[in-house]
Design a protein around this motif. Structure first.
Motif, PDB file in Angstrom:
ATOM      1  N   SER A  45      37.035  32.171  37.787  1.00  0.00           N
ATOM      2  CA  SER A  45      36.649  33.309  38.624  1.00  0.00           C
ATOM      3  C   SER A  45      36.782  34.639  37.878  1.00  0.00           C
ATOM      4  CB  SER A  45      37.520  33.347  39.871  1.00  0.00           C
ATOM      5  OG  SER A  45      38.873  33.567  39.494  1.00  0.00           O
ATOM      6  N   ALA A  46      37.348  34.619  36.663  1.00  0.00           N
ATOM      7  CA  ALA A  46      37.610  35.864  35.948  1.00  0.00           C
ATOM      8  C   ALA A  46      36.321  36.645  35.748  1.00  0.00           C
ATOM      9  CB  ALA A  46      38.257  35.572  34.600  1.00  0.00           C
ATOM     10  N   GLY A  47      36.351  37.912  36.112  1.00  0.00           N
ATOM     11  CA  GLY A  47      35.182  38.755  35.897  1.00  0.00           C
ATOM     12  C   GLY A  47      34.183  38.676  37.026  1.00  0.00           C
ATOM     13  N   THR A  48      34.279  37.663  37.898  1.00  0.00           N
ATOM     14  CA  THR A  48      33.339  37.577  39.014  1.00  0.00           C
ATOM     15  C   THR A  48      34.043  37.769  40.354  1.00  0.00           C
ATOM     16  OG1 THR A  48      33.583  35.193  38.994  1.00  0.00           O
ATOM     17  CG2 THR A  48      31.677  36.089  37.858  1.00  0.00           C
ATOM     18  N   ALA A  49      35.377  37.549  40.371  1.00  0.00           N
ATOM     19  CA  ALA A  49      36.112  37.698  41.636  1.00  0.00           C
ATOM     20  C   ALA A  49      36.393  39.179  41.900  1.00  0.00           C
ATOM     21  CB  ALA A  49      37.420  36.928  41.558  1.00  0.00           C
ATOM     22  N   ARG A  50      36.364  39.549  43.171  1.00  0.00           N
ATOM     23  CA  ARG A  50      36.654  40.944  43.524  1.00  0.00           C
ATOM     24  C   ARG A  50      38.152  41.103  43.663  1.00  0.00           C
ATOM     25  NH1 ARG A  50      31.635  41.893  47.688  1.00  0.00           N
ATOM     26  NH2 ARG A  50      30.138  40.962  46.274  1.00  0.00           N
ATOM     27  N   ILE A  51      38.758  41.768  42.699  1.00  0.00           N
ATOM     28  CA  ILE A  51      40.211  41.872  42.753  1.00  0.00           C
ATOM     29  C   ILE A  51      40.669  43.320  42.877  1.00  0.00           C
ATOM     30  CG2 ILE A  51      40.622  39.745  41.457  1.00  0.00           C
ATOM     31  CD1 ILE A  51      41.082  41.477  39.008  1.00  0.00           C
ATOM     32  N   GLY A  52      39.771  44.272  42.924  1.00  0.00           N
ATOM     33  CA  GLY A  52      40.198  45.662  43.038  1.00  0.00           C
ATOM     34  C   GLY A  52      39.255  46.430  43.937  1.00  0.00           C
ATOM     35  N   GLU A  53      39.551  47.737  44.064  1.00  0.00           N
ATOM     36  CA  GLU A  53      38.659  48.616  44.803  1.00  0.00           C
ATOM     37  C   GLU A  53      37.380  48.811  43.987  1.00  0.00           C
ATOM     38  OE1 GLU A  53      39.097  50.589  47.790  1.00  0.00           O
ATOM     39  OE2 GLU A  53      40.450  48.879  48.053  1.00  0.00           O
ATOM     40  N   PRO A  54      36.205  48.911  44.639  1.00  0.00           N
ATOM     41  CA  PRO A  54      35.002  49.249  43.876  1.00  0.00           C
ATOM     42  C   PRO A  54      35.193  50.568  43.135  1.00  0.00           C
ATOM     43  CG  PRO A  54      34.416  48.576  46.099  1.00  0.00           C
ATOM     44  CD  PRO A  54      35.916  48.641  46.049  1.00  0.00           C
ATOM     45  N   TYR A  55      34.684  50.623  41.918  1.00  0.00           N
ATOM     46  CA  TYR A  55      34.749  51.824  41.074  1.00  0.00           C
ATOM     47  C   TYR A  55      36.178  52.270  40.772  1.00  0.00           C
ATOM     48  CZ  TYR A  55      29.801  52.280  42.269  1.00  0.00           C
ATOM     49  OH  TYR A  55      28.470  52.050  42.445  1.00  0.00           O
ATOM     50  N   ALA A  56      37.142  51.323  40.832  1.00  0.00           N
ATOM     51  CA  ALA A  56      38.526  51.714  40.565  1.00  0.00           C
ATOM     52  C   ALA A  56      38.650  52.162  39.116  1.00  0.00           C
ATOM     53  CB  ALA A  56      39.464  50.540  40.826  1.00  0.00           C
ATOM     54  N   PRO A  57      39.334  53.303  38.866  1.00  0.00           N
ATOM     55  CA  PRO A  57      39.590  53.712  37.479  1.00  0.00           C
ATOM     56  C   PRO A  57      40.662  52.805  36.878  1.00  0.00           C
ATOM     57  CG  PRO A  57      40.613  55.230  39.016  1.00  0.00           C
ATOM     58  CD  PRO A  57      39.861  54.245  39.845  1.00  0.00           C
ATOM     59  N   PRO A  58      40.831  52.846  35.554  1.00  0.00           N
ATOM     60  CA  PRO A  58      41.854  52.006  34.934  1.00  0.00           C
ATOM     61  C   PRO A  58      43.212  52.255  35.554  1.00  0.00           C
ATOM     62  CG  PRO A  58      40.481  53.024  33.264  1.00  0.00           C
ATOM     63  CD  PRO A  58      40.073  53.616  34.575  1.00  0.00           C
ATOM     64  N   GLY A  59      43.956  51.201  35.751  1.00  0.00           N
ATOM     65  CA  GLY A  59      45.278  51.321  36.340  1.00  0.00           C
ATOM     66  C   GLY A  59      46.009  50.014  36.174  1.00  0.00           C
ATOM     67  N   ASP A  65      31.251  48.221  40.399  1.00  0.00           N
ATOM     68  CA  ASP A  65      30.855  48.622  41.741  1.00  0.00           C
ATOM     69  C   ASP A  65      31.232  47.596  42.810  1.00  0.00           C
ATOM     70  OD1 ASP A  65      29.038  47.075  40.285  1.00  0.00           O
ATOM     71  OD2 ASP A  65      27.477  47.416  41.759  1.00  0.00           O
ATOM     72  N   LEU A  66      31.553  46.360  42.392  1.00  0.00           N
ATOM     73  CA  LEU A  66      31.943  45.350  43.368  1.00  0.00           C
ATOM     74  C   LEU A  66      33.435  45.041  43.286  1.00  0.00           C
ATOM     75  CD1 LEU A  66      28.928  42.889  43.084  1.00  0.00           C
ATOM     76  CD2 LEU A  66      29.387  44.572  44.870  1.00  0.00           C
ATOM     77  N   GLY A  67      34.182  45.846  42.509  1.00  0.00           N
ATOM     78  CA  GLY A  67      35.611  45.627  42.393  1.00  0.00           C
ATOM     79  C   GLY A  67      35.990  44.482  41.476  1.00  0.00           C
ATOM     80  N   ARG A  68      35.082  44.124  40.556  1.00  0.00           N
ATOM     81  CA  ARG A  68      35.394  43.050  39.610  1.00  0.00           C
ATOM     82  C   ARG A  68      36.004  43.646  38.349  1.00  0.00           C
ATOM     83  NH1 ARG A  68      29.395  40.626  39.956  1.00  0.00           N
ATOM     84  NH2 ARG A  68      29.035  42.742  39.213  1.00  0.00           N
ATOM     85  N   SER A  69      36.989  42.942  37.798  1.00  0.00           N
ATOM     86  CA  SER A  69      37.710  43.480  36.648  1.00  0.00           C
ATOM     87  C   SER A  69      36.799  43.597  35.431  1.00  0.00           C
ATOM     88  CB  SER A  69      38.901  42.589  36.310  1.00  0.00           C
ATOM     89  OG  SER A  69      39.327  42.866  34.999  1.00  0.00           O
ATOM     90  N   LEU A  70      36.716  44.807  34.841  1.00  0.00           N
ATOM     91  CA  LEU A  70      35.850  45.007  33.682  1.00  0.00           C
ATOM     92  C   LEU A  70      36.441  44.380  32.427  1.00  0.00           C
ATOM     93  CD1 LEU A  70      34.597  48.621  34.403  1.00  0.00           C
ATOM     94  CD2 LEU A  70      33.197  46.581  34.240  1.00  0.00           C
ATOM     95  N   LEU A  71      37.802  44.342  32.348  1.00  0.00           N
ATOM     96  CA  LEU A  71      38.407  43.715  31.163  1.00  0.00           C
ATOM     97  C   LEU A  71      38.095  42.219  31.151  1.00  0.00           C
ATOM     98  CD1 LEU A  71      40.209  43.990  28.666  1.00  0.00           C
ATOM     99  CD2 LEU A  71      42.126  43.319  30.099  1.00  0.00           C
ATOM    100  N   ASP A  72      38.217  41.583  32.321  1.00  0.00           N
ATOM    101  CA  ASP A  72      37.909  40.149  32.397  1.00  0.00           C
ATOM    102  C   ASP A  72      36.465  39.898  31.972  1.00  0.00           C
ATOM    103  OD1 ASP A  72      40.417  39.697  33.210  1.00  0.00           O
ATOM    104  OD2 ASP A  72      39.948  39.119  35.278  1.00  0.00           O
ATOM    105  N   GLN A  73      35.561  40.771  32.431  1.00  0.00           N
ATOM    106  CA  GLN A  73      34.151  40.603  32.052  1.00  0.00           C
ATOM    107  C   GLN A  73      33.982  40.707  30.540  1.00  0.00           C
ATOM    108  OE1 GLN A  73      31.435  43.132  34.180  1.00  0.00           O
ATOM    109  NE2 GLN A  73      32.233  42.534  36.171  1.00  0.00           N
ATOM    110  N   LEU A  74      34.752  41.618  29.941  1.00  0.00           N
ATOM    111  CA  LEU A  74      34.672  41.819  28.501  1.00  0.00           C
ATOM    112  C   LEU A  74      35.136  40.564  27.761  1.00  0.00           C
ATOM    113  CD1 LEU A  74      33.976  44.264  26.633  1.00  0.00           C
ATOM    114  CD2 LEU A  74      36.421  44.634  26.424  1.00  0.00           C
TER     115      LEU A  74
END
Lengths: 304, 275
Positions: free
Chosen positions: B31-45, B54-63
């Motif tokens: 599910s990494a990179g496809t699961a919604r685990i944060g707020e949409p457009y969340a800044p790094p934290g 925009d869907l709250g999916r982790s950008l690092l996981d996608q990377l």
């Protein structure tokens, strides 16, 4: 003569691909006429009527003959998304793409050759190594990403250049820069290595031993033979830049054939997609033919 | 290692880092990179080192998952292209005359056709699964390497010891493999590296156009959403648009550095030029 046959073969292949690929679609060519949901709403009779109207039931050679007639009479069908004739939409977009790709090709060639020769001559000095490193990095940049970065820097942060559309010279700056910068690396590397090979060749070494001054050695003895193989790269560059135009026109919302193609892909507008691809491919083939035809001007040995 | 020079070593080190990231990406849950685990457009934290899309999916996981997809596809395509080019180039070098001229003419024709345009066309019509993309890339990419390898094999074939061996009457392909492979083998490395480079770039371009596999996170797909959402108009481009683009650039750069270093090593003539 052989080249003419080859170009003929290329055009036939391009036409065949354009004809066969939609018919190889999973789900058949009916998918040309809309999304699966829209299609599922059609009754059996309506499907039969469409198939009848477009002749999908007929033997392939017959369909191909029809397709060819369409191509040669510039009847490429109608766009699914706005109902316009495909040929008309393409006719409007094509000049913009020719402008973009043409400008980029000329700048890339001139700059690539100049820098490549310089890189070869300054091979052992700091400047040469710097050029080489830069070229390898530039060659690795994805064009669409560089385009985005340019938009961020020059469009959004500095706000000095328009980032979308076309019409003025300023509109051309960013897309052309992107295409030139990403196309330059390969051109540079190739010119440089060609120049290096010629510099070690016997005629040039002999001239060197005869005491021909260095500047004259480079200009009279090395430059011309070194630039001959670069001709092949011009051909590849044309294909690369035309392909790049699909991406770059999308990034910069430039109203050319590339963006038309992308819009057609996103909307699954297959007739438009097919027509745009055909014209793009033929454009590349035509540019290649021109580059090929001018080759004998460069190389006297090819004039027989 | 030392033989590759500073450039080549830099390339190898870069590639090692990216490969490590790719292996880590493979170990992540599906599910990494496809699961919604944060707020949409969340800044790094905390928990989301590169923020969320925009869907709250982790950008690092996608990377990270994208690293596995990109490198996997690049290496697979390169492997098949190199093998195919070796066989076709070999056939053109030592095969019967008609086969040789048939192959060379086909290569000339393929070179005129614009690769990237056909790649996009084929992907748009044939579908976007991993296997299909690999197949299309292989079909479009074999001509240049085949020509390079044919030239290399012809050079090897004209060597004195091979001519002697030829006089003894063994099959031609056996001779080439038994007595020529030490000459041809090293040529395969730059061919492989260049094929991997181009495959990675082309595939990223395809995904950027929205023609990638929508179910699998990839660098190009992330950048597609950047474009669609107009991310570069906000400050989010720093953590959203920069990392995947850098990842593509660095992977291709690593391969280019290795390729150039190997080529210089194979062709020492490049080093002995009067300056």
């Amino acid at each position: 003569m052989r080249r003419i046959l080859e170009y003929g073969a290329v055009v036939v292949i391009a036409l065949l691909l354009n004809f066969l690929l939609p018919r190889a679609l999973p789900g058949g060519p009916m998918k040309l006429f809309g999304s699966p949901e829209a299609l599922s709403r059609l009754t059996e009779a309506e499907r039969a009527q469409i198939a009848q109207q477009y002749g999908f039931g007929r033997p392939l050679p017959e369909q191909f003959a029809d397709y060819l007639t369409g191509v040669f009479t510039l009847d490429l069908g109608t766009s699914l998304s706005d109902g316009r004739p495909v040929a008309e939409a393409i006719g409007e977009a094509l000049p913009w793409t020719l402008l973009l790709v043409g400008t980029s090709i000329v700048i890339t060639c001139v700059l690539g050759v100049a820098l490549g020769v310089l890189g070869a001559l300054r091979r052992r000095r700091g400047g040469g190594a710097g050029l080489l490193g830069t070229a390898i990095v530039l060659d690795s940049l994805p064009a669409f990403w560089l385009g985005m970065l340019l938009i961020v820097v020059f469009g959004v942060q500095l706000n000095v250049l328009p980032t979308y559309g076309a019409g003025t010279l300023a509109h051309l700056v960013l897309p052309v820069t992107t295409l030139v910068v990403t196309g330059l690396g390969y051109f540079f590397l190739y010119t440089r290595s060609s120049m290096l090979t010629v510099l070690t060749s016997e005629p040039v070494q002999h001239a060197h031993a005869r005491g021909v001054p260095y500047g004259r050695l480079v200009r009279r003895h090395a430059l011309r033979p070194a630039l001959l193989p670069v001709h092949t790269i011009v051909l590849m560059e044309i294909g690369f830049l035309a392909g790049g135009s699909i991406v770059i026109e999308t990034v910069f919302a430039y109203p050319g054939l590339g963006r038309l193609t992308f819009g057609a892909i996103s909307a699954r507008d297959y007739p438009l997609m097919q027509g745009a691809f055909l014209v793009l491919t033929l454009m590349v083939v035509a540019m290649n033919a021109i580059a090929d035809a001018t080759y004998p001007l460069l190389d006297p040995r090819a004039r027989q | 290692m030392r033989a590759l020079g500073r450039q080549g070593r830099t390339g190898l080190a870069l590639l090692a880092v990216i490969t490590a990231a790719a292996v880590y990406g493979l170990l992540l849950p599906d599910s990494a990179g496809t699961a919604r685990i944060g707020e949409p457009y969340a800044p790094p934290g905390p928990g989301l080192p590169l923020g969320a899309d925009d869907l709250g999916r982790s950008l690092l996981d996608q990377l990270l998952v994208g690293a596995a997809t990109s490198l996997g596809l690049g290496f697979l395509v390169a492997l098949v292209v190199t093998a195919l080019a070796a066989v076709i180039g070999g056939a053109a070098a030592i095969g019967p005359r008609w086969l040789s001229s048939l192959i060379m003419r086909s290569i000339d024709v393929m070179l005129i056709l614009p690769e990237l345009i056909l790649f996009i066309l084929a992907a748009a019509f044939l579908g976007q699964s991993f296997g299909i993309r690999v197949a299309i890339l292989v079909v479009l990419m074999w001509p240049v390497p085949a020509r390079v390898l044919r030239a290399g094999m012809l050079t090897a074939w004209s060597r004195g010891h091979l001519e002697v061996a030829r006089a003894m009457g063994a099959p031609r392909w056996w001779l080439l493999l038994r007595h020529g492979s030490y000459l041809i083998g090293p040529l395969l490395i730059p061919v492989f590296v260049r094929a991997a480079m181009r495959a990675i770039l082309y595939d990223a371009t395809l995904s950027f156009l929205g023609l990638g596999d929508p179910t699998a996170p990839s660098w190009g797909t992330t950048l597609y959403w950047v474009q669609v959402n107009g991310v570069f108009l906000s400050e989010a481009w720093v953590w959203w648009a920069l990392p995947p683009g850098l990842a593509i650039t660095l992977s291709v750069l690593a391969l280019a550095l290795i390729g150039t270093a190997v080529e210089e090593r194979l062709n020492p003539a490049l080093k002995e030029v009067p300056a």
